[in-house]
Design an enzyme around this catalytic site. Structure first.
Site, PDB file in Angstrom:
ATOM      1  N   ARG A 100       0.824  -1.214   0.000  1.00 57.77           N
ATOM      2  CA  ARG A 100       0.000   0.000   0.000  1.00 57.77           C
ATOM      3  C   ARG A 100       0.858   1.264   0.000  1.00 57.77           C
ATOM      4  O   ARG A 100       0.322   2.371  -0.127  1.00 57.77           O
ATOM      5  CB  ARG A 100      -0.933  -0.015   1.217  1.00 57.77           C
ATOM      6  CG  ARG A 100      -2.096  -0.969   1.068  1.00 57.77           C
ATOM      7  CD  ARG A 100      -2.894  -1.131   2.346  1.00 57.77           C
ATOM      8  NE  ARG A 100      -2.189  -1.962   3.314  1.00 57.77           N
ATOM      9  CZ  ARG A 100      -2.713  -2.346   4.486  1.00 57.77           C
ATOM     10  NH1 ARG A 100      -3.928  -1.944   4.817  1.00 57.77           N
ATOM     11  NH2 ARG A 100      -2.023  -3.107   5.315  1.00 57.77           N
ATOM     12  N   ASP A 173     -13.798   0.643  -4.447  1.00 62.07           N
ATOM     13  CA  ASP A 173     -13.185   1.910  -4.853  1.00 62.07           C
ATOM     14  C   ASP A 173     -12.758   1.784  -6.314  1.00 62.07           C
ATOM     15  O   ASP A 173     -12.858   0.713  -6.929  1.00 62.07           O
ATOM     16  CB  ASP A 173     -11.993   2.278  -3.962  1.00 62.07           C
ATOM     17  CG  ASP A 173     -10.959   1.170  -3.875  1.00 62.07           C
ATOM     18  OD1 ASP A 173     -10.715   0.491  -4.898  1.00 62.07           O
ATOM     19  OD2 ASP A 173     -10.396   0.966  -2.787  1.00 62.07           O
ATOM     20  N   LYS A 196     -14.993   6.535  -2.462  1.00 62.35           N
ATOM     21  CA  LYS A 196     -14.664   6.797  -1.065  1.00 62.35           C
ATOM     22  C   LYS A 196     -13.461   7.718  -0.973  1.00 62.35           C
ATOM     23  O   LYS A 196     -12.714   7.895  -1.939  1.00 62.35           O
ATOM     24  CB  LYS A 196     -14.365   5.478  -0.335  1.00 62.35           C
ATOM     25  CG  LYS A 196     -13.077   4.798  -0.784  1.00 62.35           C
ATOM     26  CD  LYS A 196     -12.876   3.451  -0.110  1.00 62.35           C
ATOM     27  CE  LYS A 196     -11.568   2.811  -0.569  1.00 62.35           C
ATOM     28  NZ  LYS A 196     -11.392   1.451  -0.061  1.00 62.35           N
TER      29      LYS A 196
END
Length: 321
Positions: A100, A173, A196
């Site tokens: 991430r 998403d 989002k």
């Protein structure tokens, strides 16, 4: 695939030895002998207790908790194998941690996914086999071959056992939109997209639902479930927009940190479908949890790589459309 494979050795780090053992069983090869321990100071010790000279070696390690310890352990294992004259060192990363952090969202942030790729290569890894990266572009962070597989077929096969006549695939998403579209194509279902924003790490706010979800069973597809907070908000947002409170959450990697189990017991979540790329502790505490085995995919990939055969049919780029 149960025949012995000459000149192939598989070793497991301490993160997910159960998955490695199952892959060895499917291939018909013994799990390699290695000693893993810690000095009293916390430093990692590794000893490879059999000859690997000239062998095609595969090392299994998922970046499960504690992530940093397991990463250092992998680096030490690679170094031990390199200094033992292994023929080729292949690293199997069922779950690639730090994925991430693949870009800078704010100034002066690290790109840790690239850092890990550099460290693995420097240590001596010559090929990486992984599954469902958080960002597929991470493949480009490596200067060695990276085979990127997907668990989407496993998940689709499981979903086909259900009544999907009134279901809809939901991307939580924009980043999961292509994956959701692919799964919807497999199952011949419509698609919806959530919009989002993230005020901070592990938190999300749902702003819009794009698509008609009224009176439909939402099937949400993600690459990982960490704390579960985002997915619970997705489910609640879908129910508020008329979806049936019978959501099915699907993800490859069950990180399950913090309050994940409590959140995933939400009454609007009927089932949580994951794979065993990460070891799942206290599995019995989550009654709606289904765990699919990724071992057959990894075993098939290793067999093909070892015999210089294509594994393109196991990678997302070549998956059926």
């Amino acid at each position: 695939m149960k025949r012995p494979l000459d000149d192939l050795k598989i070793f497991a780090g301490s993160s997910n030895p159960k998955l490695a053992a199952e892959v060895c069983r499917l291939l018909g090869v013994p799990l390699g002998e290695a000693r893993l321990s810690r000095f009293s100071s916390g430093e990692t010790y590794v000893s490879i207790d059999e000859s690997v000279r000239g062998s095609d070696v595969y090392v299994f390690q998922s970046f499960s908790h504690p992530v940093n310890d397991h990463f250092v352990e992998l680096l030490v294992m690679i170094d031990a194998l390199k200094r033992s004259s292994a023929g080729m060192i292949n690293v199997i990363l069922p779950y690639y941690g730090y994925a991430r952090q693949e870009k800078q969202d704010q100034p002066r942030e690290p790109i840790t996914a690239k850092l890990l790729a550099d460290l693995l290569t420097t240590a001596g890894a010559e090929r990486v086999l992984t599954m469902d990266l958080h960002a597929p572009a991470i493949q480009g962070f490596f200067d060695i071959p990276v085979d990127h597989m997907t668990a989407l077929d496993l998940i689709a096969d499981h979903l086909r056992t259900k009544d999907l006549s009134n279901a809809i695939i939901v991307s939580p998403d924009a980043g999961r939109a292509k994956t959701a579209e692919r799964l919807a194509t497999y199952l011949d279902l419509p698609v919806a997209l959530m919009n989002k924003r993230r005020p901070k790490h592990n938190e999300a706010e749902i702003t819009h639902v794009i698509g008609d979800v009224k009176h439909k069973i939402p099937i949400i597809i993600e690459d990982m479930i960490d704390t579960g907070g985002t997915l619970v908000k997705v489910i609640e947002g879908l129910v508020q927009n008329g979806a049936r409170p019978e959501g099915i959450l699907c993800a490859t990697h069950a990180v399950f940190s913090g309050p994940a189990r409590e959140r995933l017991s939400h009454p609007a979540i009927r089932e949580v479908v994951v794979t065993d790329t990460l070891p799942i502790q206290r599995q019995g505490e989550l009654a709606n949890l289904i765990v699919l085995s990724a071992a057959p995919l990894f075993a098939e990939a290793i067999d093909r790589i070892h015999h210089n055969r294509s594994i393109s049919s196991l990678t997302p780029e070549s998956s059926k459309q």
